[in-house]
Design a protein around this motif. Structure first.
Motif, PDB file in Angstrom:
ATOM      1  N   THR A 167      46.667  43.844  38.987  1.00 22.34           N
ATOM      2  CA  THR A 167      46.540  42.758  38.016  1.00 22.34           C
ATOM      3  C   THR A 167      45.810  43.311  36.798  1.00 22.34           C
ATOM      4  O   THR A 167      44.728  43.882  36.930  1.00 22.34           O
ATOM      5  CB  THR A 167      45.753  41.577  38.604  1.00 22.34           C
ATOM      6  N   HIS A 177      37.712  44.255  34.675  1.00 20.87           N
ATOM      7  CA  HIS A 177      36.768  44.981  35.539  1.00 20.87           C
ATOM      8  C   HIS A 177      35.775  44.044  36.237  1.00 20.87           C
ATOM      9  O   HIS A 177      34.649  44.426  36.530  1.00 20.87           O
ATOM     10  CB  HIS A 177      36.013  46.042  34.737  1.00 20.87           C
ATOM     11  N   THR A 178      36.228  42.801  36.477  1.00 17.61           N
ATOM     12  CA  THR A 178      35.424  41.852  37.250  1.00 17.61           C
ATOM     13  C   THR A 178      36.232  41.411  38.473  1.00 17.61           C
ATOM     14  O   THR A 178      37.422  41.704  38.586  1.00 17.61           O
ATOM     15  CB  THR A 178      35.053  40.613  36.420  1.00 17.61           C
ATOM     16  N   SER A 179      35.574  40.696  39.378  1.00 19.28           N
ATOM     17  CA  SER A 179      36.245  40.127  40.555  1.00 19.28           C
ATOM     18  C   SER A 179      36.090  38.609  40.501  1.00 19.28           C
ATOM     19  O   SER A 179      35.194  38.038  41.144  1.00 19.28           O
ATOM     20  CB  SER A 179      35.637  40.685  41.843  1.00 19.28           C
ATOM     21  N   VAL A 256      41.878  43.718  36.635  1.00 18.17           N
ATOM     22  CA  VAL A 256      41.131  42.601  37.219  1.00 18.17           C
ATOM     23  C   VAL A 256      41.049  42.888  38.718  1.00 18.17           C
ATOM     24  O   VAL A 256      42.074  43.002  39.386  1.00 18.17           O
ATOM     25  CB  VAL A 256      41.826  41.261  36.959  1.00 18.17           C
ATOM     26  N   ASP A 257      39.835  43.014  39.230  1.00 15.20           N
ATOM     27  CA  ASP A 257      39.649  43.458  40.613  1.00 15.20           C
ATOM     28  C   ASP A 257      39.710  42.302  41.598  1.00 15.20           C
ATOM     29  O   ASP A 257      39.609  41.136  41.229  1.00 15.20           O
ATOM     30  CB  ASP A 257      38.304  44.187  40.756  1.00 15.20           C
ATOM     31  N   GLY A 258      39.845  42.670  42.873  1.00 15.16           N
ATOM     32  CA  GLY A 258      39.857  41.676  43.942  1.00 15.16           C
ATOM     33  C   GLY A 258      40.901  42.011  44.979  1.00 15.16           C
ATOM     34  O   GLY A 258      41.978  42.525  44.630  1.00 15.16           O
ATOM     35  N   PRO A 259      40.625  41.748  46.262  1.00 16.75           N
ATOM     36  CA  PRO A 259      41.559  42.109  47.332  1.00 16.75           C
ATOM     37  C   PRO A 259      42.901  41.392  47.228  1.00 16.75           C
ATOM     38  O   PRO A 259      43.917  41.902  47.698  1.00 16.75           O
ATOM     39  CB  PRO A 259      40.813  41.701  48.605  1.00 16.75           C
ATOM     40  N   ASP A 260      42.916  40.198  46.623  1.00 18.89           N
ATOM     41  CA  ASP A 260      44.169  39.452  46.491  1.00 18.89           C
ATOM     42  C   ASP A 260      44.917  39.788  45.206  1.00 18.89           C
ATOM     43  O   ASP A 260      45.970  39.208  44.929  1.00 18.89           O
ATOM     44  CB  ASP A 260      43.888  37.948  46.520  1.00 18.89           C
ATOM     45  N   LEU A 261      44.367  40.693  44.412  1.00 13.65           N
ATOM     46  CA  LEU A 261      44.956  41.029  43.114  1.00 13.65           C
ATOM     47  C   LEU A 261      45.620  42.402  43.113  1.00 13.65           C
ATOM     48  O   LEU A 261      45.947  42.943  42.060  1.00 13.65           O
ATOM     49  CB  LEU A 261      43.875  40.967  42.029  1.00 13.65           C
ATOM     50  N   ARG A 262      45.808  42.966  44.287  1.00 16.92           N
ATOM     51  CA  ARG A 262      46.499  44.243  44.442  1.00 16.92           C
ATOM     52  C   ARG A 262      47.520  44.103  45.563  1.00 16.92           C
ATOM     53  O   ARG A 262      47.346  43.313  46.491  1.00 16.92           O
ATOM     54  CB  ARG A 262      45.531  45.378  44.795  1.00 16.92           C
TER      55      ARG A 262
END
Length: 318
Positions: A167, A177-179, A256-262
């Motif tokens: 994302t 660069h935030t979650s 944009v970081d996060g486990p659901d965003l990759r």
């Protein structure tokens, strides 16, 4: 059984009525019915009957439905190959998913067509759910994209390239660069290419999991155009890592970081069993797993929007 009879039956199966089949084939209803009657008499099977909710096929009718598509596909393929051979050329027909067609097909086909002799390559774009039928009916020689469901167990699948979906947003976006929490993501505007908006691969599945409202989605004609619009706006998008690698490196885009965003997946080559393949398909399967070919596919990421039309685009390389 004649090709005309099989075409009539295949059209009835696909369209659900004699009248619709006759309209598509440019025949009268009685002409289509005559072909069906001849098949029933020759095979000794009623093939189908009409029920309250449409046609009800016998086991023999279902068997003939699959076989007729396969026979007609083989007939078309033979006619093409004979015609090509008569002019000293061969034809390779590729079905590609929208994401693969935009980001990997140009490099692959340029490399393959330049290495093969007397070969024309045709690429058409289709949803992955159609891959199995297209290959089994020999409408195409190979399908390239995510792994295709194969309920009949007739197909051979060869994974050849792993990819990752991220994302991304403009580098100065507050979420770069935030979650962020899911609620914040659902408030954002999302610019999407055809693969994310209406595809059936990891991009589409990831967005479904996030639950982004349709009112916050804007669809672009290609992933490349969606990424370009995101670069100049406050919207988010999903993109292949290698397609935006240069922008991430030079800082014009942020993740944009996060486990659901990759997400990730494998592109596969789906074909008939190896013993049924024409030589050009075998040659493609040989080259597609090589490092040289993988480099060509990833280097060609982000085809120019003017050369890409999702779902219906057909390109020939000679």
């Amino acid at each position: 059984m004649t090709p005309a009879q099989l075409r009539a039956y295949s059209a009835v199966v696909r369209l659900g009525s004699v009248r619709a089949a006759a309209r598509e084939l440019g025949m009268t209803d009685s002409g289509v019915s005559m072909h069906i009657a001849q098949l029933r008499k020759e095979l000794g099977d009623p093939l189908y009957s009409r029920g309250p909710s449409g046609l009800v096929f016998t086991p023999g009718g279902l068997c003939l439905a699959g076989r007729s598509a396969e026979i007609l596909g083989l007939q078309r393929q033979t006619a093409i190959e004979v015609g090509q051979a008569g002019h000293g050329r061969r034809m390779l027909r590729i079905a590609a998913s929208p994401l693969f067609a935009e980001h990997a097909a140009p490099g692959l086909v340029d490399l393959f067509a330049s290495a093969a002799t007397n070969l024309s390559v045709e690429v058409s774009v289709h949803p992955v759910r159609r891959f199995a039928d297209l290959v089994a009916s020999r409408a195409v020689d190979v399908a390239l994209g995510p792994r295709a469901p194969d309920k009949r167990g007739q197909l051979s699948v060869c994974p050849f390239l792993h990819y990752e979906v991220l994302t991304v947003c403009a580098a100065d976006h507050p979420l770069a660069h935030t979650s962020p929490p899911l609620s914040r993501l659902r408030e954002q505007q999302w610019f999407l290419g055809p693969s994310a908006a209406a595809g059936d691969g990891p991009m589409r599945h990831m967005l479904r999991g996030l639950g982004i409202p349709d009112s916050h989605k804007r669809v672009f004609p290609s992933d490349a155009s969606a990424i370009e619009a995101v670069r100049q706006s406050t919207a988010l998008t999903v993109a292949l890592r290698y397609a935006v690698g240069d922008e991430l490196f030079d800082g014009t885009l942020g993740v944009v970081d996060g486990p659901d965003l990759r997400a990730d997946g494998d592109w596969c080559a789906t074909t008939l069993a190896r013993r049924h393949l024409q030589p050009a398909t075998t040659e493609l399967l040989h080259i597609i797993t090589t490092p040289h070919c993988r480099q060509a596919m990833t280097r060609s990421a982000g085809a120019d929007i003017t050369h890409y039309t999702p779902h219906t685009h057909v390109v020939r390389w000679n």
